[in-house]
Motif scaffolding. Sequence first.
Motif: not given
Length: 583
Positions: A462-466, A535-537
Amino acid sequence: MSRTLTGVGVSPGIGYGPAHVVEDAVPAPPPGDRHDGDAEAETHRALRALEQVAADLQERGERAGGEGRAVLEAQAMMARDPELAAEVARLVGSGVSAARAVHEGFGGYREALAAAGGYLGARVADLDDVRDRAIAVLAGRPVSRVPAAAAEPYVLVARDLAPADTVLLSPDTVAAFVTEEGGPTSHTAIIARAMGVPAVVACPGAASVAPGAPVLVDGTSGRVRLDPPGEEVGAAREAEAARRSLLARATGPGATADGHAVPLLANVGGPGDLESALACGAEGVGLYRTELLFLDRPRAPSVEEQEEAYAQVLEAFPGRPVVVRVLDAGADKPLAFLPPPGEEPNPALGERGARLLRARPEVLAAQLTALARAAARGGARLSVMAPMVATAEEAAWFAAACRAAGLPSAGVMIEVPSAALRAADLAAEVDFFSVGTNDLAQYAFAADRQVGALAALHDAWQPALLDLVGAAASGAAAHGRPCGVCGEAAGDPALACVLVGLGVTSLSMSAPALPAVRAALARHTREQCVLAARAARAASCPAGARRAARAHLPGLAGLTGAGPDDPEPVEPGVSGSSGRSRG
């Protein structure tokens, strides 16, 4: 005709074999079921069944060790509860049969746990398992629904699996787990990762799989192929053999391809987990869950008993890091001798972890004394951390307690969003961070980690967790402090590279996950990890984050078990004979 079910992959690798489908719970005795009039004999029969179940659970736990022991000992306590025995005796005295009395006796406890919600609500399944085992004993039925031996490894399929049925299994017996319920932090997921066996949970339609049907399980992508063609099975087996060969060649300290060191550590629950950690090349311990020493006890273990347990772990890693988490009690881990200070409508948001220890300073003082004594005997480089810390003031309090006990390295777990968002303030007070991604996700997304229907919100991609992990790492770096990750996210080879790119300085995981993470890091430079993290974020969903990150991580091919044409997990569902699941 081939079909594909899709769920959540929680333990990587490929498993193939005939399906052994675990039956649903033991049928409840009918309401109004009566005994023949000898209440004393019927009461004795009921209590004897409960004790037989308790003894069996305790014996299985002792053989399993580690987290399995803690879970089964907690279940044994349920079976031996004196209030339960009194209620069963009362019901039998009123004419109710032994089996029906056991069923009704558990009812009040079941309602209380279900009403509590959160982790305690999820323990209803454990309570039901104890009840059903006792009823099975009374009915003369087999207690365990999992075969003790088989001609070939099988795929264990169920709506959900009880810890008592799975903790003593081995990769020689079971090729993979598939469950319709559960999530990334369910017992099935934890046990599968500890065994190094592929597993898929939260898989719709799993319980309807025909017994004996050939099943091919991909524990990375979450795909479960029913009746796959022979050539597909052959290709999958070749890919899995190649993957295991790659992992076997991944040795030495953790580092990226350009030499950036990333210590790879093991999560342990006590001395019983050391053999696996050492065999898998752990460079130390990143999370020692000391609460397992405190479970199933009417009073806290003595300072001397604690010292011996801690010393065994410290002595196993001479000169290397061992990070000990002080007692994490309350909410999901209620202890008989350490009840919460008052009634808590929502225990997960109550006085747990450091909050509870602050209210009971004598418990913390005894534990820190034992740790200081164990460290004085030599061995590993000891660091101590507190769970469930939310503010800089709480961090400063814990650091002061450690200093007073003579412990030079004090840290905190980042499990609460406030701690990640104000990480720089906390870093000014302590020596290190360790991010617990499981609880951080639970609190960030307001999603109980034990509820299978919410498993997607516990996807560590999950981007928010990252973002929160990145904030914690940046706050630590601002003060020159290390920031590790000890949640299950650290054991995902692709995500491990992303975590390093976020600034995480060490990774701690279940021991069997270490070789794959070591190999993934060794195949990528630190710059590739940084690009993958960015990229993931930048993505808006977990699948997009995976896809974007893997575009910068070409060395993952062949390491995770997922097909190269569609490497990321897919959305849960079912597809037909084409062999392609939707997503």
